[in-house]
Structures are given as structure tokens and as C-alpha cells.
Design an enzyme around this catalytic site. Structure first.
Site, PDB file in Angstrom:
ATOM      1  N   LYS A   1      -2.705  -6.583  -7.374  1.00 43.62           N
ATOM      2  CA  LYS A   1      -3.452  -5.960  -6.273  1.00 43.62           C
ATOM      3  C   LYS A   1      -4.475  -5.008  -6.865  1.00 43.62           C
ATOM      4  CE  LYS A   1      -2.932  -2.597  -2.523  1.00 43.62           C
ATOM      5  NZ  LYS A   1      -1.999  -1.699  -1.809  1.00 43.62           N
TER       6      LYS A   1
ATOM      7  N   LYS B   1      -6.479   6.357   6.894  1.00 37.73           N
ATOM      8  CA  LYS B   1      -5.416   7.234   6.427  1.00 37.73           C
ATOM      9  C   LYS B   1      -5.720   8.674   6.822  1.00 37.73           C
ATOM     10  CE  LYS B   1      -4.353   4.521   2.263  1.00 37.73           C
ATOM     11  NZ  LYS B   1      -2.947   4.179   2.529  1.00 37.73           N
TER      12      LYS B   1
ATOM     13  N   ASP C   1      -4.574  -0.961   7.160  1.00 39.41           N
ATOM     14  CA  ASP C   1      -4.068  -0.266   5.975  1.00 39.41           C
ATOM     15  C   ASP C   1      -2.951  -1.067   5.295  1.00 39.41           C
ATOM     16  OD1 ASP C   1      -4.022   1.759   4.105  1.00 39.41           O
ATOM     17  OD2 ASP C   1      -2.592   2.997   5.224  1.00 39.41           O
TER      18      ASP C   1
ATOM     19  N   GLU D   1      -3.445  -3.796   3.725  1.00 36.53           N
ATOM     20  CA  GLU D   1      -4.472  -4.697   3.192  1.00 36.53           C
ATOM     21  C   GLU D   1      -4.087  -5.357   1.885  1.00 36.53           C
ATOM     22  OE1 GLU D   1      -4.543  -1.786   0.354  1.00 36.53           O
ATOM     23  OE2 GLU D   1      -4.437  -1.458   2.513  1.00 36.53           O
TER      24      GLU D   1
ATOM     25  N   ARG E   1      -1.400  -6.839   0.931  1.00 38.42           N
ATOM     26  CA  ARG E   1      -0.755  -8.135   1.117  1.00 38.42           C
ATOM     27  C   ARG E   1      -1.762  -9.219   1.489  1.00 38.42           C
ATOM     28  NH1 ARG E   1       3.137  -5.629   5.546  1.00 38.42           N
ATOM     29  NH2 ARG E   1       2.766  -3.904   4.109  1.00 38.42           N
TER      30      ARG E   1
END
Length: 509
Positions: free
Chosen positions: A271, A283, A353, A355, A357
Site C-alpha cells: 500500500k 480525517k 478513508d 482507501e 484496500r
């Protein structure tokens, strides 16, 4: 990078800025560890008594400095705690040696050369002490002190220039090989740390891809970079869906190390969110200041492939860096949008958020097309994993229990705290979507496991796969300890390298 040398010179004859010795907790008080006999002699056999008078206990990582006596060609002796004395006929634990060497190296920032007289019973101990010293000597100073580095010029203290391991034999092939491996591994861990610590305005997806490309070519690694046009054309809806809200477009980088005699192939997928604002699901303040670290998985994968190449491992290793910047804008993916992934599967985005995955889903599908023997993805994926395991331990999930156990044992062997986690099938239903094939969110409780179940959907049928959620240990916000600095840690690099070594030799359970 700090230089490492092996030396058969005695502590009384080697010139250095400091001499490091080990001390431990014995049943009757402080004990001077093996390797420091000549130093103890220089103190007339009273080194333990002097240290005891200064309050030293031998506790793990404890540092005590004292002036060197006549007879030593160093000005300072540094005693570092190793913890309890091993039981009869046992050697010091490798991780205890690694942490002690790291703590000593950190304490000597600002010095040029240090000699380490720690217990070196075998080649494994040489590796541990060398790794610990080189990792502990790390400092990220690229943005401090201007052109003139060093405390004397108003900048931070610089790390050790040279570490000499006393008692390690340069002509012993096992000692030499152990030191050479330690240099490679520590160098790559520190490069991963540098990437994690680099500010996101400088480490964009494009910039990360450029670094990876240049380094790969220098090390005989094939590289392929898909830019935003190629990603759109190829149907990488997950990566593009995350990255389209940013002025800095995403990239998918493939690194390919091959060995002519390799019989196995590993695929590492990382990632690489170079900055994670949360996107439209922004966030809150207090949760985004360290989000430059959200590419730590890709940094670990990149460093591991380079290490495999430098070590010449007899295994093929591909690295996939899923790079994007997750930002809110008029073009950003919105909660409720549906993305069509590279696999063809559709995903309803309930939270932008979540993201990581999404980019990993595309990369996992692409990596599966090569039909590797195993895939391991590495990601700072969920806060839920930190809630479960704290900030020093990463979670391991897998679609094969034996492989999960092997990865866990390897991580523990190299000194990276980890814990095997399940993939409960009943949690999959919580990601059912009335609109798409799957949603990117499920139930909150067990959120780290839900994320693992999501990723599993994108792994090719019949391929062994493991997922490392390094959200906790990838970025250390507290005070440094052992060989772990403040900031980027290089988490998972040592695990991936050892996994590649085990696969190359066929020694994987």
C-alpha cells in the site's frame, strides 16, 4: 550509511571514540558480559562494581557512560544492558543483542567511530549485533541543518560514521557472510525509513515511482510503471478512484527480480498512499499529521525486492507498489460512488478513508495474473489493528493457516513483533452492498479482520496469500528505543527478506 568493519583487535589496542560493552542482570547482581574481559581487566576487574556504584542494573537497553581508564585507547566506555543473564549453556537472545547494539549506537550519535565488544558466540550473533548497530545509527536529517550538518553547525547530531565489531573475524566465511547480509538488510530498512519520513510534498506517487525506477535499474531489477493514462485504460478503478481527487496522479509500479535458477516466485504488494487526508471522509485534526507514513507498506516492499537482488537470492520476487494520494476535491470519489475494480468486481465506497484496500485490491488482482507461489501484501491498513495489538505489533492474516504460521515464526525470528489473526467468514456478510458486488466497509468491531476479508476477494483462486497490517509499528511517535527511531521504522522489511531467503532454500514450512 554507517560503515561496518569486523576486527580481531583487542579492546586495549583499537582506537575509537567509544567502546561498547554489555552488562546483564545476574542472580547476585550486575555481570559483565562476554567480549569485555579485556575492558574489565583495565578496570582491575572492578568494572561491574564501578557500574553498580553508578546505578547500572543491566536492564535491557540501559545506557551507562564512564571515562575509560589507562590501558584503553578510547576516551569513553559505554555499558549497555542486555537484560537477564542467559541460563546455563545458553547464548544471549539475538533480539536482546540487536536492541542493545541499537541503543548503544543511538546513544553515540555525534561520535565518529565506536567499537562494539558485545557477546559474539556465532554468526547469528554477528548478524544481530551488526543489524542493531546499523539500525540504531540511523538518523533522518535531510531537512535539518542546511548544507552544514552536525551539532557544531547548528544541526542535529549525526550518526556514527563507523562501527567496528570486536571478536568478529573478517577471514571467517560465516562471520563475513553474516556481516554482509546485515549491511544489506539494514541499508534497505533505513531506505524504507527515509521514504516514510520524507514529507508528502516531496514524495508524491510520481516521485516515489521515479525513486523505485532508478534504484531498480541500478540493481538489475526490471521495472514497469503505469501512469494515470495507463491505469484508466487498463481499468484500475480502485487505484484511480482513490487518486483522482489529487493533483498528483497515481502510479502502479511493478519491480521484477529474477534468478536463473529460481524454482519459486513470491509477489509482494505494498500500500503506497503517499498522503492520506481521508478524502471526502476527511480525517479530523489529530489524525492526519502523520499520514505521510501511509505508504510504509510500499516502502517495505520496495526495500525487500532490492535486498533480494543485492543478496542474489535464488527466488523470483516481484514487488507491486500501489501509489496514490488520497485528497478531497471536486473530482474526488464520494461516499456512495461505485468503482469497478481491475478484477471487474464493483465496490460501493461507503468511506473514502478506507482507501488502502481499494488500491491493494487492484494490485492483488494484477499480481495474481503472474500465478506466483505466494502473495504477501503489506499495508498500514487499519486503526482497528492498532486497537487490537498496540503500536509495536503487526497482524498477520492468510488464506492458509500453515503459511500464516510460517510468516509469524519468521517475523518473530528476525525480531519483528507480530501476531496471527483470523479471517472469520461471518464478518464477510457485513460488506454486502445493495448496489455493488461488495462495499469497502463492514462492521466496526473487528474492522481489521473485515479489511483482510475484503482483500481476500481480490486474490487469485488457488494462490497462497498473507496480509500484514503494519498500521501500529510502521511509524513510531514516541521516544526511540533499542534500534527503533522516532518516525519511520522500516517495519516488515526484515520479515519479507527472511521469507524470500527461506523460499529460496526450500526451508519454508
Amino acid at each position: 550509511m554507517t560503515a561496518l568493519t569486523l576486527s580481531t583487535a583487542g579492546p586495549a589496542t583499537l582506537r575509537a571514540d567509544a567502546l561498547v560493552v554489555g552488562v546483564a542482570k545476574g542472580p547476585k547482581g550486575l555481570v559483565v558480559a562476554a567480549g569485555a574481559e579485556a575492558v574489565d581487566k583495565a578496570y582491575d576487574g572492578k568494572l561491574a562494581a564501578v557500574l553498580d556504584a553508578l546505578g547500572a542494573t543491566g536492564a535491557e537497553g540501559e545506557i551507562t557512560k564512564l571515562p575509560a581508564p589507562d590501558g584503553l585507547k578510547v576516551p569513553v566506555v559505554l555499558a549497555v544492558g542486555l537484560g537477564p543473564v542467559p541460563e546455563t549453556d545458553e547464548s544471549y537472545d539475538e533480539e536482546a543483542l540487536r536492541r542493545a547494539a541499537g541503543a548503544a549506537a543511538r546513544a553515540l550519535h555525534g561520535s565518529k567511530k565506536a567499537a562494539f565488544a558485545l557477546p559474539l558466540d556465532d554468526a547469528s550473533a554477528v548478524t544481530a549485533v551488526a543489524e542493531g548497530a546499523l539500525l540504531g545509527a540511523y538518523a533522518f536529517t535531510a531537512y535539518q541543518g542546511g548544507e552544514k550538518k552536525g551539532a557544531k553547525n547548528g544541526g542535529p547530531k549525526l550518526p556514527l560514521t563507523e562501527v567496528a565489531l570486536l571478536g568478529a573475524k573478517p577471514r571467517d566465511k560465516d562471520h563475513k557472510a553474516a556481516a554482509e547480509r546485515a549491511i544489506v538488510v539494514a541499508t534497505e530498512v533505513n531506505i524504507a525509513r527515509d521514504l516514510v519520513n520524507t514529507p508528502p510534498n516531496d514524495l508524491t506517487p510520481e516521485a516515489f515511482a521515479a525513486v523505485a525506477s532508478a534504484t531498480a535499474k541500478e540493481n538489475g531489477i526490471k521495472v514497469q510503471v503505469l501512469d494515470e493514462k495507463a491505469l484508466v485504460k487498463g481499468g484500475y478503478g480502485g487505484i484511480m478512484g482513490v487518486g483522482k481527487g489529487s493533483e498528483n496522479p497515481p502510479r502502479l509500479v511493478k519491480l521484477s527480480y529474477t534468478h536463473p535458477k529460481a524454482e519459486k516466485t513470491l509477489a509482494f504488494v505494498g500500500k503506497g498512499i503517499t498522503y492520506d487526508s481521508g478524502g471526502i471522509s476527511l480525517k479530523p485534526a489529530g489524525h492526519n499529521e502523520t499520514m505521510k507514513c501511509d505508504m510504509a507498506g510500499a516502502a517495505a516492499v520496495f526495500a525487500s525486492v532490492v535486498a533480494a537482488s543485492k543478496l542474489g537470492l535464488q527466488v523470483n520476487v516481484t514487488g507491486w507498489l500501489a501509489l496514490a494520494e488520497n485528497m478531497p476535491s471536486g473530482s474526488a470519489t464520494k461516499p456512495g460512488d461505485v468503482l469497478r475494480m481491475y478484477s471487474g468486481k464493483t465496490v460501493e465506497v461507503l468511506n473514502t478513508d478506507a482507501e488502502g484496500r481499494l488500491v491493494l485490491g487492484d494490485a492483488l488482482t494484477k499480481a495474481s495474473e503472474d500465478n506466483p507461489d505466494a502473495i504477501v501484501d503489506v499495508a498500514t491498513l487499519t486503526g482497528a489493528m492498532m486497537m487490537a495489538l498496540g503500536d509495536r505489533t503487526f497482524g498477520i492474516m492468510a488464506n492458509d493457516d500453515a503459511f500464516r504460521t510460517s510468516v509469524h515464526e519468521i517475523a518473530e525470528e528476525v525480531g519483528e513483533a507480530s501476531w496471527p489473526m483470523p479471517l472469520p467468514a461471518d464478518l464477510r456478510k457485513s460488506m454486502d452492498s445493495p448496489t455493488a458486488d461488495i462495499a469497502n466497509m463492514g462492521v466496526r468491531m473487528g474492522g481489521g479482520l473485515v479489511a483482510g476479508l475484503f482483500l481476500q476477494e481480490f486474490v487469485g483462486e488457488g494462490i497462497t496469500w498473507a496480509h500484514l497490517d503494519i498500521a501500529g509499528p510502521a511509524f513510531h511517535e514516541g521516544a526511540p528505543y533499542g534500534y527503533t527511531p522516532k518516525g519511520g521504522t522500516g517495519s516488515a522489511v526484515r520479515t519479507l527478506v527472511r521469507l524470500a531467503e527461506r523460499t529460496a532454500t526450500g526451508d519454508l514450512g
